[in-house]
Design an enzyme around this catalytic site. Structure first.
Site, PDB file in Angstrom:
ATOM      1  N   ASP A   1       0.896  -0.939   0.053  1.00 25.39           N
ATOM      2  CA  ASP A   1       0.012  -0.098  -0.069  1.00 25.39           C
ATOM      3  C   ASP A   1       0.913   1.161   0.127  1.00 25.39           C
ATOM      4  OD1 ASP A   1      -3.041   0.601   1.783  1.00 25.39           O
ATOM      5  OD2 ASP A   1      -2.084   1.658   0.171  1.00 25.39           O
TER       6      ASP A   1
HETATM    7  C1  GLC Z   1      -4.238   4.329  -0.245  1.00 20.35           C
HETATM    8  C2  GLC Z   1      -5.256   3.226   0.204  1.00 20.35           C
HETATM    9  C3  GLC Z   1      -5.203   2.145  -0.446  1.00 20.35           C
HETATM   10  C4  GLC Z   1      -5.183   2.630  -2.230  1.00 20.35           C
HETATM   11  C5  GLC Z   1      -3.776   3.155  -2.105  1.00 20.35           C
HETATM   12  C6  GLC Z   1      -3.722   4.039  -3.711  1.00 20.35           C
HETATM   13  O1  GLC Z   1      -3.252   4.975   0.915  1.00 20.35           O
HETATM   14  O2  GLC Z   1      -4.835   2.618   1.609  1.00 20.35           O
HETATM   15  O3  GLC Z   1      -6.374   1.443  -0.303  1.00 20.35           O
HETATM   16  O4  GLC Z   1      -5.600   1.492  -2.912  1.00 20.35           O
HETATM   17  O5  GLC Z   1      -3.556   4.266  -1.159  1.00 20.35           O
HETATM   18  O6  GLC Z   1      -4.528   4.950  -3.862  1.00 20.35           O
END
Ligand code: GLC
Length: 746
Positions: free
Chosen positions: A279
């Site tokens: 993430d």
């Molecule tokens: C965010 C979220 C995740 C998302 C990623 C890309 O922090 O935790 O769910 O897919 O970043 O946007």
């Protein structure tokens, strides 16, 4: 003889299919290996590097040309996608195409209800259609990989991301996870309208301490195995293309560096061959966690744990060459990660067809898409209260007053994770009611409050003046989208601003008061519930929410939604969920309420059970709860066995009759209680549900097939097994009511 021929044919066919699949895998492996063999270490590290494409893309073009980026996030203009793809495919040394990603969580341009609302439909087949149209719209904008479905089991409404989840139940989340994976990925991932799915967040993110986002979790392995992992396993079995690691450290180990989780459970046990992506920044956040010493150590721990792609931290591209050169990680470790990324790109067909066809007829916002969004919104709405037949609105109603901060909130109605939804397309309740029913009733509109946190009551007089002139009042309250979603956690999930006062003054008019709540989580609504004649919970219902609500209010559609999450009476009851264990002193329901406690009471007069003196142990509404305009009667619960072996399947039937005056859809729910086990078991668990539509007086038999295996759990020896013993079945309209019977596994 005829039968023999059939069997022989089937056998040959199975050999052909198996060998075809084998050949396909062999061919894919050959393509991957030959691509890999021509790559430098830096180019390999480049494939593991995923960067954000927002802002100036000049620097991005340089890195793409150098082969230092494998995936780009958040570019959704197809012309720009193709321009960047051209550089990767034609100008970089390896010619490896990029994969473009976006958070398509509940629709792309046509916004569907938030996932928590989608879960309330208990209609996976419909949710799959929603995911399919999201994929069609996203892929025509160049997106081929979505960071969804989010399938974190969520039992804490203080956590803003409960909005993105399918609620508190493992079985329901499993069904929704598979529906979204299949909807996104279609029949063939290489179809240009297919989009790779990403099951997230792996693992246990929904139990962050105190409901505070990004916080630590403390889930023991048995609970991981029984509650949190199963939806991911189902997603993997449905060929989900990728998994995203979660921000939280569980039992002291950040998911992004958890080898047992990534290499042990995901790869070894489940045979997952897709991509594991971190993430946002979670590789280098392991430094903040105190789990990695520096960026290099974080990169090493992540790739050795089994992470393939580094989202946005740049730790991989900046450290992998040195880690290899110093022999700290092996090139084989690097190659394994690159293979997983290349496999995804081959499966997406990007090597053969990397570009987005910008001349193809656009399907975004097509009537079909809007109709699916409306249907999902309709089926997501949960009727919580309906006294004095307030709903559906009677044809005798000549005038209505629409009031409240969510009555005309085109942005907030779409909910969190609305990356590409366009507010000008939102059908708000005011807009929809005027368009659809403005010729039947007089529609008056006084917002009263501008937004959910608005404390300014200066327009309350205007509201009251108009309320005195109409037959019925419909108040739209709830929470702004910004109060929901990632990093948006609340210590108190009450209604913000002066919304409660608004409901109070409206109830004082003695006009029928219908309260519609739009929110990304359960809110504390005890008082508003008591003051309203009818209450509809609409979550954040998306682009077509207004049309869906209009047809529900006027009875063209009967609400059928069921709560995918327990509604607490107060924030202090959290965590509160239906499939809890019984404890040694469960609440009896006969405990004294706070006002009943005598003065100078002796220590033990209140008994000794697990409940709250001020609010008891019961929630406001249980999991699975939802009313209809009609009523349903259950009878004749039968099973074809009362004693099973661990390999049997139990057939369970029940009759359901529509005993009311409206056609309606009932979500018949099957719960099973394991009355005794080698470890304590949940008091009940959802093991099946079926939607049935019944006309007035119509009766249907509903049959469930329950295999004993579905009753297996991780026992005292940490083995997933079916244990002999007594079980109770309950079938009904929610997790607290219904008919019961028993059976035994020998
Ligand atoms: C965010 C979220 C995740 C998302 C990623 C890309 O922090 O935790 O769910 O897919 O970043 O946007």
């Amino acid at each position: 003889m005829y039968m023999k021929k059939i069997l022989c044919l089937l056998y040959l066919l199975s050999i052909f299919c198996f060998s075809h699949a084998q050949n396909e895998n062999t061919y894919l492996k050959q393509k991957i290996d030959s691509t890999l063999s021509g790559m430098t270490i830096r180019e390999k590290a480049g494939q593991l590097n995923q960067l954000d494409g927002r802002g100036t893309i000049e620097n991005l073009k340089i890195l793409i040309r150098k082969g230092e980026i494998g995936s780009v996030m958040n570019v959704t203009e197809p012309e720009i996608v193709n321009e960047l793809q051209e550089i990767a495919y034609k100008q970089s040394r390896t010619g490896i195409p990029l994969v473009f990603t976006r958070d398509v969580v509940h629709g792309f341009k046509t916004m569907l209800p938030i996932p928590l609302g989608q879960a309330a439909t208990f209609h996976p087949e419909l949710i799959q259609k929603g995911a399919r149209i999201a994929a069609i719209e996203a892929t025509e904008h160049g997106v081929r990989w979505s960071f969804a479905p989010m399938i974190d089991i969520s039992r804490d409404a203080r956590w803003g991301r409960i909005a993105e989840s399918f609620g508190e139940d493992t079985y329901l989340t499993e069904q929704m996870a598979v529906a979204v994976v299949n909807g996104f990925q279609g029949d063939n991932l290489s179809n240009p309208q297919s989009m790779a799915a990403c099951a997230k967040h792996f693992i246990g993110y929904g139990t962050v301490e105190g409901g505070r986002d990004y916080n630590s979790t403390h889930i023991p392995e048995r609970q991981l195995r029984d509650v949190y992992l199963p939806p991911f396993e189902k997603a993997v079995k449905a060929n989900c293309s990728s998994i995203m690691t979660s921000f939280n450290d569980n039992d002291g180990i950040p998911a992004t560096g958890n080898k047992k989780l990534l290499k042990g459970i995901l790869r070894k046990e489940w045979k997952f061959d897709g991509v594991v992506v971190s993430d946002w920044g979670s590789v280098t956040e392991m430094i903040k966690h105190g789990f990695a010493e520096d960026r290099k150590d974080a990169a090493r721990k992540a790739i050795e744990a089994g992470l393939d792609m580094d989202m946005s931290s740049k730790a991989f591209i900046q450290n992998i060459e040195e880690l290899i050169a110093k022999g700290i990680i092996t090139e084989e470790t690097l190659d394994n990660a690159v293979r997983n990324v290349l496999r995804l790109k081959f499966r997406l067909g990007l090597f053969d067809n990397p570009y987005t066809d910008i001349n193809k007829k656009k399907e975004t916002y097509s009537d079909k898409h809007l109709a699916i969004a409306k249907k999902i919104a309709e089926e997501s709405v949960v009727l919580l209260k309906n006294e004095n037949r307030t709903l559906p609105l009677s044809p005798k109603i000549k005038s209505i007053l629409i009031v409240g901060p969510l009555s005309d909130a085109p942005h907030d109605q779409l909910g969190t994770w609305t990356m590409d939804g366009e507010t000008e397309r939102t059908q708000t309740p005011v807009k929809a009611l005027r368009e659809m029913y403005g010729d039947k009733v007089e529609i008056h509109f006084v917002k009263g409050l501008e937004y959910s946190r608005d404390k300014n009551k200066m327009n309350f007089n205007k509201v009251l003046a108009k309320a005195s002139q109409v037959d019925v009042i419909i108040a739209f309250i709830g929470e702004e989208a910004i109060l929901s979603g990632e990093a948006h956690c609340l210590a108190d999930i009450k209604l913000q601003g002066a919304q409660s006062e608004l409901i109070k003054i409206l109830s004082g008019t003695n006009k029928p008061l219908i309260t519609v709540i739009m929110a990304g989580r359960p809110l504390i609504i005890n008082e508003e519930l008591n003051l309203s004649d009818a209450v509809l919970y609409a979550w954040h219902p998306g682009t077509m929410g207004g049309n869906a609500l209009a047809d529900i209010l006027f009875g063209k559609t009967t609400p059928s939604g069921k709560l995918p999450v327990t509604f607490p009476k107060a924030t202090g009851q959290i965590p509160i969920y239906y499939n809890h264990t019984n404890t040694g002193r469960p609440a009896t329901g006969k405990e004294k309420s706070l006002d009943e406690i005598p003065l100078n009471a002796k220590q033990s007069v209140l008994g000794h059970s697990s409940y709250y003196l001020d609010l008891g142990a019961q929630p406001l509404f249980p999991f699975g709860y939802g009313l209809s305009y009609t009523s349903f009667e259950y009878s004749d619960l039968k099973t074809d066995h009362t004693v099973l072996t661990p390999n049997d399947t139990l057939s369970i039937s029940v009759k359901v009759k529509n005993t009311g005056q409206y056609k309606g859809t009932e979500v018949v729910q099957l719960y099973v209680s394991d009355l005794f086990g080698s470890v304590t078991r949940p008091v009940k668990e959802l093991k099946g549900f079926k939607r049935i539509e019944l006309s007035p007086n119509e009766e249907k038999m509903v049959v469930f097939e329950l295999s004993s295996y579905e009753l297996s759990f991780w026992n005292i020896n940490m083995k997933k097994e079916v244990e002999p013993g007594k079980f109770k079945i309950r079938i009904g309209t929610d997790s607290q009511s219904g008919l019961e019977t028993f059976f035994e596994i020998k």
